[in-house]
Design a protein around this motif. Structure first.
Motif, PDB file in Angstrom:
ATOM      1  N   GLU A  33       0.667  -1.296   0.227  1.00 36.95           N
ATOM      2  CA  GLU A  33       0.122  -0.089  -0.052  1.00 36.95           C
ATOM      3  C   GLU A  33       0.791   1.158   0.078  1.00 36.95           C
ATOM      4  O   GLU A  33       2.073   1.275   0.629  1.00 36.95           O
ATOM      5  CB  GLU A  33      -1.055   0.106   1.070  1.00 36.95           C
ATOM      6  CG  GLU A  33      -1.736  -1.244   1.284  1.00 36.95           C
ATOM      7  CD  GLU A  33      -2.629  -1.373   2.707  1.00 36.95           C
ATOM      8  OE1 GLU A  33      -2.661  -0.120   3.287  1.00 36.95           O
ATOM      9  OE2 GLU A  33      -3.148  -2.229   2.774  1.00 36.95           O
ATOM     10  N   SER A  34       0.400   2.188  -0.634  1.00 39.52           N
ATOM     11  CA  SER A  34       1.021   3.656  -0.580  1.00 39.52           C
ATOM     12  C   SER A  34       0.904   4.408   0.649  1.00 39.52           C
ATOM     13  O   SER A  34       0.262   3.909   1.631  1.00 39.52           O
ATOM     14  CB  SER A  34       0.558   4.472  -1.885  1.00 39.52           C
ATOM     15  OG  SER A  34      -0.869   4.646  -1.371  1.00 39.52           O
ATOM     16  N   GLY A  35       1.869   5.222   1.007  1.00 32.49           N
ATOM     17  CA  GLY A  35       1.740   5.958   2.066  1.00 32.49           C
ATOM     18  C   GLY A  35       3.192   6.174   2.926  1.00 32.49           C
ATOM     19  O   GLY A  35       4.365   5.574   2.217  1.00 32.49           O
ATOM     20  N   SER A  36       3.201   6.618   4.237  1.00 36.23           N
ATOM     21  CA  SER A  36       4.427   6.767   4.809  1.00 36.23           C
ATOM     22  C   SER A  36       5.147   5.418   4.977  1.00 36.23           C
ATOM     23  O   SER A  36       4.350   4.398   5.217  1.00 36.23           O
ATOM     24  CB  SER A  36       4.386   7.560   5.968  1.00 36.23           C
ATOM     25  OG  SER A  36       3.559   7.006   6.915  1.00 36.23           O
ATOM     26  N   TRP A  37       6.614   5.302   5.541  1.00 33.57           N
ATOM     27  CA  TRP A  37       7.074   4.108   5.957  1.00 33.57           C
ATOM     28  C   TRP A  37       6.455   3.628   7.208  1.00 33.57           C
ATOM     29  O   TRP A  37       6.327   2.464   7.275  1.00 33.57           O
ATOM     30  CB  TRP A  37       8.477   4.513   6.267  1.00 33.57           C
ATOM     31  CG  TRP A  37       8.903   5.177   7.669  1.00 33.57           C
ATOM     32  CD1 TRP A  37       8.629   6.651   7.772  1.00 33.57           C
ATOM     33  CD2 TRP A  37       8.869   4.618   8.940  1.00 33.57           C
ATOM     34  NE1 TRP A  37       8.969   7.075   9.167  1.00 33.57           N
ATOM     35  CE2 TRP A  37       9.036   5.827   9.970  1.00 33.57           C
ATOM     36  CE3 TRP A  37       8.840   3.294   9.290  1.00 33.57           C
ATOM     37  CZ2 TRP A  37       8.965   5.599  11.012  1.00 33.57           C
ATOM     38  CZ3 TRP A  37       9.070   3.214  10.869  1.00 33.57           C
ATOM     39  CH2 TRP A  37       8.996   4.278  11.455  1.00 33.57           C
ATOM     40  N   HIS A  83       3.188   3.945   8.100  1.00 32.07           N
ATOM     41  CA  HIS A  83       2.094   3.396   7.502  1.00 32.07           C
ATOM     42  C   HIS A  83       2.280   1.937   6.895  1.00 32.07           C
ATOM     43  O   HIS A  83       1.768   0.945   7.353  1.00 32.07           O
ATOM     44  CB  HIS A  83       1.222   4.155   6.688  1.00 32.07           C
ATOM     45  CG  HIS A  83       0.045   3.556   6.175  1.00 32.07           C
ATOM     46  ND1 HIS A  83      -1.155   3.301   6.908  1.00 32.07           N
ATOM     47  CD2 HIS A  83       0.031   2.994   5.041  1.00 32.07           C
ATOM     48  CE1 HIS A  83      -2.080   2.675   5.941  1.00 32.07           C
ATOM     49  NE2 HIS A  83      -1.585   2.351   4.785  1.00 32.07           N
ATOM     50  N   ARG A  84       3.245   2.047   6.274  1.00 33.15           N
ATOM     51  CA  ARG A  84       3.630   0.491   5.435  1.00 33.15           C
ATOM     52  C   ARG A  84       4.272  -0.404   6.722  1.00 33.15           C
ATOM     53  O   ARG A  84       3.985  -1.612   6.474  1.00 33.15           O
ATOM     54  CB  ARG A  84       4.496   0.740   4.350  1.00 33.15           C
ATOM     55  CG  ARG A  84       3.932   1.107   3.178  1.00 33.15           C
ATOM     56  CD  ARG A  84       4.660   1.548   1.943  1.00 33.15           C
ATOM     57  NE  ARG A  84       5.711   2.514   2.094  1.00 33.15           N
ATOM     58  CZ  ARG A  84       6.879   2.708   2.120  1.00 33.15           C
ATOM     59  NH1 ARG A  84       7.676   1.469   2.036  1.00 33.15           N
ATOM     60  NH2 ARG A  84       7.570   3.742   2.290  1.00 33.15           N
ATOM     61  N   SER A 121       1.320  -1.741   8.716  1.00 33.09           N
ATOM     62  CA  SER A 121       0.484  -2.607   7.988  1.00 33.09           C
ATOM     63  C   SER A 121       1.490  -4.236   8.090  1.00 33.09           C
ATOM     64  O   SER A 121       0.336  -5.079   8.078  1.00 33.09           O
ATOM     65  CB  SER A 121       0.421  -2.401   6.605  1.00 33.09           C
ATOM     66  OG  SER A 121      -0.243  -1.118   6.402  1.00 33.09           O
TER      67      SER A 121
END
Length: 406
Positions: A73-77, A79-80, A83
């Motif tokens: 998924e895209s987003g900040s480090w 967020h990933r 996840s």
């Protein structure tokens, strides 16, 4: 058809191991559960162990695929990375049987299975390090801390699986993630203050027959591995009759549990006096972990039993160690008086992290290297409660208020 038969056997292996454990599972169990004939089983696999390893490979492949999809998924480090943490917990919640097979039962299955698990863990650690490199505040975290966090998640998960509480793992990830975010790189290199102590060879002599038997048992387990250990080998090592041994223990499993009890009691007997003698909690943590590492270095067979071979002994042994080390969690928990905002899972996670690094150090460098690990595990314990600077200063001391030698 062959693929279908293999998958049915994989499912049977997961189901049987979840109910009986790897050691008690038989080819007949797998055939009965899967509906595949014995002849077909042996056409596909030479024995139970080969089927287990193939099942484990399939589970790991599925886990890697799921984790990769979750982190795309895209987003900040942040967020990933979060996840990925959540994906691990969700996998365990959805497939507890497969998780139990991988995290608890791979070790009794032997070296081929253990290598698969350790390679998979190394892969996840690599991904975690690459992710953290994208955070300016955490890019320089020592690799040991990253490894320790992955190990802590595994230990937390093992205990939840043992207790049938895997459903609470997704909620626990909030605390686990908050704890991970609390770490910063130490401002100075972590190093041992002074020279590491030297220890003589481990001795078999004990204060009574039971202690002598347990010392001999630990040596044989360290030399041969738990699965390959026999009572006959223990009797030879202890120079003891079977009558004397069985007067104290019912058999190998009973001796292992008694050895775990003894090891945990002796660990705490080393840690608690050192901790209590210190001027304050941070210094006590450093003194206590110094005593822990020195004690295990002085008893290499016991160290390998309690930190490495315990997993091959099965779920009851792992649970027994968790209970035996509860006082160590209580010592760490005194840190909440310094900072009550630290996640409540911290003591459990830190003990898991500590024994992850002890496991790695024993496997990679041997017991004589354990004393030099004390600054790292002290820093990991102190940093969430007192911050990186004070944690580093205390970790680089000897726990008695003196700074590290230049």
């Amino acid at each position: 058809v062959v693929a279908n038969q293999r998958e049915r056997l994989f499912g049977a292996m997961v189901a049987s191991v979840a109910e009986r454990g790897y050691i008690a599972t038989t080819v007949n169990d797998l055939v009965e559960i899967s509906g595949v004939s014995s002849r077909t089983f042996y056409d596909l696999f030479p024995d139970k162990k080969a089927c287990f390893v193939a099942t484990l490979e399939a589970i790991i492949e599925a886990a890697i695929t799921y984790a990769a999809q979750s982190s795309e998924e895209s987003g900040s480090w942040e967020h990933r990375a979060r996840s990925g943490v959540d994906a691990f917990a969700e996998m365990v919640r959805r497939q507890p049987g497969a998780a139990r097979l991988a995290l608890l039962e791979a070790y009794p299955a032997g070296a081929n299975a253990v290598v698969l698990i350790e390679n998979a863990v190394a892969g996840f650690e690599y991904l975690a390090r690459k992710m953290l490199e994208q955070s300016p505040e955490r890019a320089e975290l020592p690799t040991e801390i990253v490894s320790a966090h992955i190990g802590a998640q595994q230990e937390i998960t093992r205990i939840r699986l043992l207790r049938g509480m895997e459903a609470e793992l997704p909620k626990l990830m909030d605390e686990v993630w908050s704890l991970i975010l609390a770490y910063r790189p130490p401002p100075e290199p972590l190093r041992l203050s002074g020279r590491a102590p030297k220890f003589g060879p481990e001795v078999i002599e004990g204060h009574d027959h039971a202690e002598r038997a347990l010392r001999a048992f630990a040596v044989v387990v360290a030399e041969e591995g738990y699965v390959a250990t026999t009572i006959e080998a223990v009797l030879r090592k202890a120079q003891m009759s079977a009558t004397t041994f069985y007067a104290h223990f019912h058999g190998k499993d009973d001796a292992m549990l008694a050895a775990i009890d003894t090891a945990c009691s002796q660990i705490m007997a080393a840690v608690l006096p050192a901790f209590r003698r210190a001027n304050d909690w941070p210094a006590g943590v450093r003194a206590g972990f110094g005593a822990l590492c020195n004690f295990l270095a002085s008893r290499p067979a016991l160290a390998k039993l309690i930190a490495v071979e315990i997993y091959a002994a099965g779920s009851t042994a792992v649970e027994r160690r968790t209970e035996g080390l509860r006082p160590l969690e209580e010592v760490i928990g005194e840190g909440f008086e310094r900072d009550s905002t630290v996640p409540r899972i911290a003591p459990e996670a830190i003990v898991g992290a500590v024994f992850t690094l002890i496991y790695r150090r024993l496997q990679d460098s041997g017991p004589s290297s354990l004393p030099s690990l004390a600054p790292m595990i002290s820093y990991m314990t102190l940093a969430p409660f007192v911050g990186a600077e004070q944690a580093c200063r205390i970790a680089n001391s000897d726990g008695r208020g003196r700074p590290a030698l230049a």
